[in-house]
Design a protein around this motif. Structure first.
Motif, PDB file in Angstrom:
ATOM      1  N   GLU A 127       5.664 -33.329 -24.036  1.00  0.00           N
ATOM      2  CA  GLU A 127       5.479 -31.904 -23.760  1.00  0.00           C
ATOM      3  C   GLU A 127       6.514 -31.064 -24.510  1.00  0.00           C
ATOM      4  O   GLU A 127       6.217 -29.963 -24.965  1.00  0.00           O
ATOM      5  N   VAL A 128       7.743 -31.570 -24.637  1.00  0.00           N
ATOM      6  CA  VAL A 128       8.756 -30.835 -25.404  1.00  0.00           C
ATOM      7  C   VAL A 128       8.341 -30.734 -26.866  1.00  0.00           C
ATOM      8  O   VAL A 128       8.437 -29.664 -27.492  1.00  0.00           O
ATOM      9  N   HIS A 131       5.686 -28.181 -27.146  1.00  0.00           N
ATOM     10  CA  HIS A 131       6.254 -26.838 -26.980  1.00  0.00           C
ATOM     11  C   HIS A 131       6.938 -26.357 -28.260  1.00  0.00           C
ATOM     12  O   HIS A 131       6.780 -25.190 -28.654  1.00  0.00           O
ATOM     13  N   VAL A 235      16.468 -25.592 -25.368  1.00  0.00           N
ATOM     14  CA  VAL A 235      15.199 -26.015 -24.776  1.00  0.00           C
ATOM     15  C   VAL A 235      15.487 -26.959 -23.612  1.00  0.00           C
ATOM     16  O   VAL A 235      16.140 -27.992 -23.790  1.00  0.00           O
ATOM     17  N   PRO A 237      13.994 -29.504 -21.162  1.00  0.00           N
ATOM     18  CA  PRO A 237      12.787 -30.318 -20.957  1.00  0.00           C
ATOM     19  C   PRO A 237      12.248 -30.259 -19.530  1.00  0.00           C
ATOM     20  O   PRO A 237      11.029 -30.345 -19.336  1.00  0.00           O
ATOM     21  N   THR A 240      10.146 -27.247 -19.350  1.00  0.00           N
ATOM     22  CA  THR A 240       8.926 -27.499 -20.109  1.00  0.00           C
ATOM     23  C   THR A 240       7.973 -28.376 -19.308  1.00  0.00           C
ATOM     24  O   THR A 240       6.756 -28.141 -19.285  1.00  0.00           O
ATOM     25  N   ARG A 243       6.359 -26.364 -16.461  1.00  0.00           N
ATOM     26  CA  ARG A 243       5.269 -25.527 -16.964  1.00  0.00           C
ATOM     27  C   ARG A 243       4.018 -26.364 -17.230  1.00  0.00           C
ATOM     28  O   ARG A 243       2.894 -25.926 -16.955  1.00  0.00           O
TER      29      ARG A 243
END
Length: 266
Positions: A127-128, A131, A235, A237, A240, A243
């Motif tokens: 997912e990171v 993103h 960032v 994680p 992230t 979300r």
């Protein structure tokens, strides 16, 4: 991803089991400090459409003696795979429908459990990477602050390479004296200026080598490194992942509150 040969799973004591009579829960398993609580809080923060304040009700699976993931990856500790599998079983039986693991290092063991837990796993590192591909200006180089286990396992290297993003890592001295020292300090409850200075120095070194963003690749790092202490975007994680969980559960329920996602704190 692949599954390994089955490993024996430890027995689970009654105190490990979520309360099945406490109403509609988001079942979550916690195996360490900080990350799990932050995940649930962030899931509430990024889901303003829910009718309930904060995240949905939460049933906890507490595993304080979960083996250290970095030690296992470095050959200095037991394999945590049986604990991850057993925790997944307990939570699946309690009604969980999806698993999230808010521990970066634990993702080194995901290939060993993904085909055996009986539930989908929302992959935080994947997912990171996804993103980062959505950011503007385009991210071509990212820096990583993470445990030595995460770095040596190549978790972020693999996922970012798939997305065409270069990754810069701390040198050996910075990794030990700044990153790991900062992580250990946060785990010991020392979230002070000295801890921030350690992690900020490591982040600045990566930015000086071309990193356009810094990935806080251990759930303890954002607790000791505020975003405003870094000159490039930081960032998180766990945010992230939160979300992604909200997005996934909204899609599956037509916008209703998420039904039974699960967090295994690795």
């Amino acid at each position: 991803m692949h599954a390994t040969n089955p490993l024996p799973c430890p027995r689970t004591s009654p105190s490990d089991r979520p309360d099945r009579n406490a109403g509609d829960h988001r079942h979550s398993g916690r195996h360490g400090p900080g990350g799990h609580r932050r995940l649930l809080r962030q899931a509430g923060v990024v889901d303003p459409g829910t009718q309930r304040p904060g995240p949905p009700q939460d049933g906890h699976l507490v595993r304080p003696h979960h083996p250290d993931r970095t030690a296992a990856l470095l050959g200095d500790g037991p394999d945590p795979t049986p604990w991850l599998l057993d925790g997944s079983r307990v939570l699946r039986e309690a009604g969980a429908t999806v698993i999230a693991i808010p521990c970066n290092t634990a993702h080194a063991f995901v290939p060993r459990i993904v085909d055996r837990v009986g539930l989908p796993i929302v992959h935080m590192i994947g997912e990171v990477a996804r993103h980062l591909t959505t950011l503007s200006p385009q991210v071509r180089t990212a820096g990583l602050l993470a445990t030595t286990g995460t770095v040596r396992a190549g978790l972020y290297q693999e996922w970012l390479d798939r997305s065409g993003i270069d990754l810069v890592l701390p040198d050996a001295d910075s990794q030990d004296a700044e990153v790991m020292a900062g992580i250990r300090a946060v785990k010991a409850g020392l979230r002070d200026d000295a801890t921030t200075a350690l992690l900020a120095r490591a982040a600045r070194r990566l930015a000086g080598r071309g990193a356009q963003v810094i990935i806080a690749g251990c759930t303890e790092i954002p607790l000791g490194l505020p975003a405003d202490a870094v000159e490039v975007p930081l960032v998180d994680p766990a945010l992230t992942l939160a979300r992604a969980l909200v997005r996934r559960t909204r899609d599956s329920t037509g916008g209703e509150a998420p039904p039974h996602p699960v967090s295994l704190r690795g």
